[in-house]
Scaffold this active site. Structure first.
Site, short mmCIF file in Angstrom:
data_model
loop_
_atom_site.label_atom_id
_atom_site.label_comp_id
_atom_site.label_asym_id
_atom_site.label_seq_id
_atom_site.Cartn_x
_atom_site.Cartn_y
_atom_site.Cartn_z
N GLY A 147 0.75 -1.19 -0.11
CA GLY A 147 0.25 0.10 0.05
C GLY A 147 0.95 1.08 -0.10
O GLY A 147 2.25 1.27 0.07
N TYR A 188 -16.95 3.64 6.15
CA TYR A 188 -15.29 3.34 6.36
C TYR A 188 -15.08 3.80 7.79
O TYR A 188 -14.43 3.16 8.33
CB TYR A 188 -14.78 4.24 5.34
CG TYR A 188 -13.33 4.44 5.47
CD1 TYR A 188 -12.38 3.34 5.16
CD2 TYR A 188 -12.68 5.49 5.87
CE1 TYR A 188 -11.09 3.19 5.46
CE2 TYR A 188 -11.54 5.80 5.98
CZ TYR A 188 -10.37 4.53 5.80
OH TYR A 188 -9.10 4.94 6.19
N1 NAP Z 1 -4.75 7.48 2.57
C1 NAP Z 1 -5.22 8.24 3.30
O1 NAP Z 1 -5.58 9.43 3.08
C2 NAP Z 1 -5.42 7.79 4.82
C3 NAP Z 1 -6.12 8.62 5.55
C4 NAP Z 1 -6.23 8.08 7.05
C5 NAP Z 1 -5.79 6.90 7.36
N2 NAP Z 1 -5.28 6.12 6.42
C6 NAP Z 1 -4.99 4.61 6.93
O2 NAP Z 1 -3.59 4.56 6.68
C7 NAP Z 1 -3.56 3.17 6.53
C8 NAP Z 1 -2.71 3.17 5.25
O3 NAP Z 1 -3.62 3.58 4.24
P1 NAP Z 1 -3.12 3.68 2.43
O4 NAP Z 1 -3.55 4.96 1.92
O5 NAP Z 1 -1.58 3.11 2.43
O6 NAP Z 1 -3.87 2.44 2.09
P2 NAP Z 1 -3.79 1.52 0.60
O7 NAP Z 1 -2.66 2.46 -0.49
O8 NAP Z 1 -5.20 1.29 0.08
O9 NAP Z 1 -3.02 0.29 1.20
C9 NAP Z 1 -3.82 -0.77 2.04
C10 NAP Z 1 -3.17 -1.86 1.57
O10 NAP Z 1 -4.08 -2.90 2.32
C11 NAP Z 1 -3.86 -4.21 1.63
N3 NAP Z 1 -5.14 -4.89 1.98
C12 NAP Z 1 -6.35 -4.75 1.64
N4 NAP Z 1 -7.06 -5.92 1.94
C13 NAP Z 1 -6.26 -6.64 2.87
C14 NAP Z 1 -6.19 -7.89 3.45
N5 NAP Z 1 -7.65 -8.49 3.63
N6 NAP Z 1 -5.41 -8.45 3.96
C15 NAP Z 1 -4.06 -8.00 3.92
N7 NAP Z 1 -3.77 -6.66 3.28
C16 NAP Z 1 -5.04 -6.12 2.79
C17 NAP Z 1 -4.04 -3.65 0.17
O11 NAP Z 1 -3.65 -4.77 -0.69
P3 NAP Z 1 -4.31 -4.70 -2.20
O12 NAP Z 1 -3.31 -3.63 -2.83
O13 NAP Z 1 -3.86 -6.09 -2.45
O14 NAP Z 1 -5.60 -4.48 -2.12
C18 NAP Z 1 -3.25 -2.35 0.20
O15 NAP Z 1 -1.78 -2.71 -0.26
C19 NAP Z 1 -4.82 2.48 6.37
O16 NAP Z 1 -5.11 2.01 7.76
C20 NAP Z 1 -5.77 3.68 6.25
O17 NAP Z 1 -7.30 3.55 6.90
C21 NAP Z 1 -5.20 6.58 5.27
#
Ligand code: NAP
Length: 299
Positions: free
Chosen positions: A21, A134
Site C-alpha cells: 500500500g 469506512y
Molecule cells: N490514504 C489516506 O488518506 C488515509 C487517511 C487516513 C488514514 N489512512 C489509513 O492509513 C492506512 C494505510 O492507508 P493507505 O493509504 O496506505 O492504503 P492503501 O494504499 O489502500 O493500502 C492498503 C493496503 O492494504 C492491503 N489490503 C487490503 N485488504 C487486505 C487484506 N484482507 N489483508 C491484507 N492486506 C490487505 C491492500 O492490498 P491490495 O493492494 O492487494 O488491495 C493495500 O496494499 C490505512 O489503515 C488507512 O485506513 C489512510
C-alpha cells in the site's frame, strides 16, 4: 559490499502488513534505510481476514505494523461488511496474534472516526462518532485492537499522500497538465501528511519506547483541499489561480467527508517522548515542499 540496507546490530524484527500500500511501501523503505530488520507482506502473503494465518505469520517479530485496510471510502458505503472484515475483524486478528506472540502492534487509524463538526483539532481521546461506513469500520478496528492487546500504538492519520499510490497531489498535478482551470473544495479542513513522514514517526515512536496509547500522526498546521491544490500548482510551476475554490455540495460522493479533520498532537508533545527524541511531523506546507520532488516526480 556496503552495509547500507542491512540490519544494524540493534535492529528490531519488524513485520509490515499491507506492505504494497501507499503507507506500507514507505514504511518498508524507511525501516530498511534505518537498518531495521524488516519483512513486508502484501495481501497475498498475509490476508488479515485469516485469523490462523495471522497467528502463524507474526511469530518471531518484535513489532508488527498494520498498514492493511479497506480504503475505498465510497465503495464502503455499499460494501460495509467487506470493509469491516478487513478494518475491524482483520485488525482484531492481528492484535490477537500479537498478544499471543508478544509483539508490539502499531495500528493505523483515521480522522474519519470523528464527526468532523469540530472547529478545534480533535484530541486523542475525543469521542468517536464516525459519519461514514469506512469510519465506522475503522472505529470498530480501534476498539478491537485495544480489546485484544495491551501493547498497541494506535496512530491516527489523515490526508495521506505518497509516491507509491493514487493520492491527491498526483491527481491535481496530472489534471493541471490537461485542464486550464480546476475546481477544488474549499470547505473541508485537514492536515496533508506525507507517508514517508508518518513512517519516520512510527520508527521514532518504537525506538523511543513510546507507551502504548493513541497518537496523532499528521502534519502540523492545516489547510483546505483547495489550499493544498494551490500548493501543488506552485510545486509544478503552474499559476495557483488556475485552481478555483468550490464547495462540497458540488461533489456527488457516496460517503460524506468530514468538514474538519485537524488532529491535535498532545500525546506526541509529552515530555517523556520529547526526551526520547520523538518529534511531531512538521508543518504541512514545509513538508510538502520537501516531498514534492519524490511524490510528483514518481511515475
Ligand atoms: N490514504 C489516506 O488518506 C488515509 C487517511 C487516513 C488514514 N489512512 C489509513 O492509513 C492506512 C494505510 O492507508 P493507505 O493509504 O496506505 O492504503 P492503501 O494504499 O489502500 O493500502 C492498503 C493496503 O492494504 C492491503 N489490503 C487490503 N485488504 C487486505 C487484506 N484482507 N489483508 C491484507 N492486506 C490487505 C491492500 O492490498 P491490495 O493492494 O492487494 O488491495 C493495500 O496494499 C490505512 O489503515 C488507512 O485506513 C489512510
Amino acid at each position: 559490499m556496503t552495509d547500507l540496507g542491512r540490519p544494524g546490530p540493534n535492529a528490531r524484527r519488524w513485520l509490515v502488513v499491507g506492505s504494497r500500500g501507499m503507507l506500507g511501501s514507505d514504511l518498508v523503505e524507511v525501516l530498511q534505510s534505518a537498518r531495521e530488520d524488516v519483512t513486508g507482506l502484501g495481501r497475498d502473503g498475509l490476508d488479515v481476514r485469516d485469523a490462523d494465518a495471522c497467528l502463524q505469520r507474526v511469530t518471531g517479530f518484535d513489532v508488527v505494523v498494520n498498514g492493511s485496510a479497506y480504503t475505498a471510502v465510497d465503495d464502503a458505503e455499499s460494501h460495509e461488511s467487506e470493509a469491516f472484515a478487513v478494518n475491524a475483524s482483520g485488525a482484531a486478528n492481528l492484535a490477537r496474534a500479537c498478544a499471543a506472540s508478544g509483539a508490539r502492534l502499531v495500528h493505523v487509524s483515521t480522522d474519519y472516526v470523528f464527526d468532523g463538526t469540530s472547529s478545534e483539532p480533535y484530541g486523542e481521546d475525543a469521542p468517536l462518532a464516525p459519519r461514514s461506513a469506512y469510519g465506522r469500520t475503522k472505529a470498530a478496528g480501534e476498539w478491537a485492537v485495544r480489546a485484544e492487546h495491551d501493547d498497541v500504538l494506535l496512530v491516527r492519520t489523515a490526508w495521506l499522500y505518497g509516491a507509491n499510490g493514487r493520492c491527491f497531489p498526483r491527481t491535481i498535478a496530472a489534471a493541471l497538465q490537461t485542464r486550464e482551470t480546476l475546481e477544488v473544495v474549499d470547505d473541508q479542513v485537514g492536515q496533508p501528511t506525507w507517508t514517508r513522514d508518518l513512517a519516520g514517526l512510527v520508527l521514532s515512536l518504537v525506538r523511543g519506547g513510546a507507551p502504548a496509547g493513541t497518537y496523532h500522526g499528521t502534519s502540523q498546521g492545516r489547510t483546505t483541499w483547495h489550499g493544498f491544490a494551490q500548493q501543488v500548482a506552485v510545486a509544478v510551476g503552474a499559476d495557483p489561480a488556475r485552481v478555483r475554490p468550490s464547495t462540497s455540495g458540488a461533489q456527488h460522493r457516496a460517503a460524506p467527508r468530514p468538514a474538519f479533520s485537524a488532529l491535535a498532537h498532545t500525546a506526541l508533545l509529552a515530555d517523556v517522548l520529547l526526551e526520547r527524541g520523538v518529534r511531531p511531523i512538521g508543518d504541512w506546507r514545509e513538508r510538502f515542499t520537501a516531498a514534492a520532488p519524490e511524490v510528483l516526480g514518481a511515475g
